[in-house]
Enzyme design. Structure first.
Site, PDB file in Angstrom:
ATOM      1  N   GLY A  82       0.803  -1.226   0.000  1.00 40.60           N
ATOM      2  CA  GLY A  82       0.000   0.000   0.000  1.00 40.60           C
ATOM      3  C   GLY A  82       0.838   1.279   0.000  1.00 40.60           C
ATOM      4  CG  ASP A  92       6.013   4.364  -3.639  1.00 42.57           C
ATOM      5  OD1 ASP A  92       6.438   3.352  -3.057  1.00 42.57           O
ATOM      6  OD2 ASP A  92       5.107   4.327  -4.501  1.00 42.57           O
TER       7      ASP A  92
HETATM    8  N1  LIG Z   1      -4.990  -0.584   3.411  1.00 36.96           N
HETATM    9  C1  LIG Z   1      -5.561  -0.866   2.240  1.00 36.96           C
HETATM   10  N2  LIG Z   1      -6.837  -1.226   2.195  1.00 36.96           N
HETATM   11  C2  LIG Z   1      -7.417  -1.539   1.028  1.00 36.96           C
HETATM   12  N3  LIG Z   1      -6.810  -1.549  -0.161  1.00 36.96           N
HETATM   13  C3  LIG Z   1      -5.531  -1.189  -0.169  1.00 36.96           C
HETATM   14  C4  LIG Z   1      -4.839  -0.820   1.018  1.00 36.96           C
HETATM   15  N4  LIG Z   1      -3.566  -0.518   0.684  1.00 36.96           N
HETATM   16  C5  LIG Z   1      -3.463  -0.687  -0.647  1.00 36.96           C
HETATM   17  N5  LIG Z   1      -4.645  -1.092  -1.162  1.00 36.96           N
HETATM   18  C6  LIG Z   1      -4.892  -1.440  -2.554  1.00 36.96           C
HETATM   19  O1  LIG Z   1      -3.936  -2.460  -2.895  1.00 36.96           O
HETATM   20  C7  LIG Z   1      -3.379  -2.246  -4.189  1.00 36.96           C
HETATM   21  C8  LIG Z   1      -1.863  -2.157  -4.079  1.00 36.96           C
HETATM   22  O2  LIG Z   1      -1.512  -0.962  -3.390  1.00 36.96           O
HETATM   23  P1  LIG Z   1      -0.223  -0.099  -3.788  1.00 36.96           P
HETATM   24  O3  LIG Z   1      -0.363   1.232  -3.082  1.00 36.96           O
HETATM   25  O4  LIG Z   1      -0.058  -0.049  -5.272  1.00 36.96           O
HETATM   26  O5  LIG Z   1       0.925  -0.973  -3.128  1.00 36.96           O
HETATM   27  P2  LIG Z   1       2.511  -0.809  -3.224  1.00 36.96           P
HETATM   28  O6  LIG Z   1       2.817   0.546  -3.757  1.00 36.96           O
HETATM   29  O7  LIG Z   1       2.994  -1.014  -1.812  1.00 36.96           O
HETATM   30  O8  LIG Z   1       2.962  -1.926  -4.103  1.00 36.96           O
HETATM   31  C9  LIG Z   1      -4.043  -1.022  -4.744  1.00 36.96           C
HETATM   32  O9  LIG Z   1      -5.105  -1.446  -5.581  1.00 36.96           O
HETATM   33  C10 LIG Z   1      -4.595  -0.284  -3.512  1.00 36.96           C
HETATM   34  O10 LIG Z   1      -5.748   0.456  -3.791  1.00 36.96           O
HETATM   35  N1  LIG Z   2      15.012  -3.373  -6.565  1.00 37.93           N
HETATM   36  C1  LIG Z   2      13.989  -4.077  -7.086  1.00 37.93           C
HETATM   37  N2  LIG Z   2      14.200  -5.311  -7.588  1.00 37.93           N
HETATM   38  C2  LIG Z   2      13.202  -6.044  -8.115  1.00 37.93           C
HETATM   39  N3  LIG Z   2      11.942  -5.614  -8.214  1.00 37.93           N
HETATM   40  C3  LIG Z   2      11.688  -4.377  -7.719  1.00 37.93           C
HETATM   41  C4  LIG Z   2      12.674  -3.556  -7.129  1.00 37.93           C
HETATM   42  N4  LIG Z   2      12.083  -2.405  -6.724  1.00 37.93           N
HETATM   43  C5  LIG Z   2      10.791  -2.495  -7.068  1.00 37.93           C
HETATM   44  N5  LIG Z   2      10.544  -3.671  -7.669  1.00 37.93           N
HETATM   45  C6  LIG Z   2       9.288  -4.126  -8.290  1.00 37.93           C
HETATM   46  C7  LIG Z   2       8.250  -4.717  -7.371  1.00 37.93           C
HETATM   47  C8  LIG Z   2       6.959  -4.367  -8.077  1.00 37.93           C
HETATM   48  O1  LIG Z   2       6.660  -5.325  -9.090  1.00 37.93           O
HETATM   49  C9  LIG Z   2       7.267  -3.036  -8.766  1.00 37.93           C
HETATM   50  C10 LIG Z   2       6.764  -1.838  -8.008  1.00 37.93           C
HETATM   51  O2  LIG Z   2       6.984  -2.001  -6.600  1.00 37.93           O
HETATM   52  P1  LIG Z   2       5.770  -1.820  -5.551  1.00 37.93           P
HETATM   53  O3  LIG Z   2       6.248  -2.443  -4.284  1.00 37.93           O
HETATM   54  O4  LIG Z   2       4.557  -2.480  -6.111  1.00 37.93           O
HETATM   55  O5  LIG Z   2       5.589  -0.339  -5.440  1.00 37.93           O
HETATM   56  O6  LIG Z   2       8.671  -2.975  -8.881  1.00 37.93           O
END
Ligand SMILES: Nc1ncnc2c1ncn2[C@@H]1O[C@H](COP(=O)(O)OP(=O)(O)O)[C@@H](O)[C@H]1O
Ligand SMILES: Nc1ncnc2c1ncn2[C@H]1C[C@H](O)[C@@H](COP(=O)(O)O)O1
Length: 204
Positions: free
Chosen positions: A12, A78
């Site tokens: 998230g 992020d």
């Molecule tokens: N606490 C939460 N409750 C419900 N849905 C969430 C929550 N956190 C993230 N999501 C949903 O989960 C999905 C992945 O979130 P994202 O912010 O892209 O994760 P990350 O950046 O850590 O990979 C998105 O569709 C988002 O809307």
């Molecule tokens: N350093 C990394 N090596 C491999 N994969 C990575 C790295 N940093 C980010 N990622 C990948 C993981 C996800 O598929 C996307 C975006 O990251 P998210 O945690 O969903 O924001 O990139």
């Protein structure tokens, strides 16, 4: 002020970073995902593309570090450069998807960069268990992430737990997100804001 949001894939981070940037009126820095030239290939063949992807993320994250140092603005980021090395690259090496030779080469470049990196004023770790990560990755629906295995996510989660338990570079806030829906429930977002403000008391 520099806040960074950290956590496994699907925890998230992007969602919370976007909400916090809007709430505080701060600049947000996101990962280079949509225009990343290696990510899709990496998920199709991790062993072949792991080194190229790690170098790409390292360069892109270092560019962000430079911007944070030079901008003087309040920034919410992020994911951090530490995670590339201590979580992803290390895990790929453990899984024999990144050779020792390439990993050592990577770590020597990372070591040089690290001296220019300042820890964030606050690191927010979004802790989530693997079944919930899987649900959120599915909900997000990036096609190339469909191949992510439970084993890969579990190993990354173990690395996160270890890294967070050893983290001493700055203030740390751990948020267990599995019982929170900060997207749909304003009270859950409010709970997170309260925690952040308690940690940053005096810095705001
Ligand atoms: N606490 C939460 N409750 C419900 N849905 C969430 C929550 N956190 C993230 N999501 C949903 O989960 C999905 C992945 O979130 P994202 O912010 O892209 O994760 P990350 O950046 O850590 O990979 C998105 O569709 C988002 O809307
Ligand atoms: N350093 C990394 N090596 C491999 N994969 C990575 C790295 N940093 C980010 N990622 C990948 C993981 C996800 O598929 C996307 C975006 O990251 P998210 O945690 O969903 O924001 O990139």
């Amino acid at each position: 002020m520099h806040i960074a949001v950290t956590g496994n894939i699907g925890a998230g981070k992007t969602t919370l970073t976007t909400m916090l940037a809007k709430h505080y009126g701060w600049d947000a820095q996101f990962e280079d995902v949509d225009h990343n030239p290696y990510l899709e290939d990496f998920y199709a063949d991790m062993s072949k593309w792991s080194f190229a992807l790690q170098i790409y993320f390292l360069g892109s994250r270092f560019r962000q570090v430079k911007e944070i140092r030079e901008s003087g603005k309040n920034i919410i980021q992020d994911r951090t450069i530490y995670e590339d090395a201590h979580i992803f690259a290390e895990n790929l090496n453990d899984m024999k998807l990144l050779s020792d030779r390439d990993f050592n080469n990577y770590i020597s470049v990372f070591g040089l960069m690290k001296s220019f990196v300042s820890a964030p004023d606050l690191l927010i770790y979004l802790k989530s268990d693997v079944p919930n990560l899987v649900k959120k990755i599915y909900k997000r629906g990036r096609e190339y992430e469909a191949s992510i295995s439970i084993e890969y996510l579990s190993k990354l989660n173990q690395k996160y737990e270890k890294w967070i338990s050893d983290y001493t570079e700055g203030k740390l806030l751990i948020i267990e997100v599995d019982d929170l829906d900060f997207v749909e429930k304003p009270e859950d977002f409010g709970f997170i804001l309260e925690k952040i403000e308690a940690e940053l008391n005096g810095l705001f």
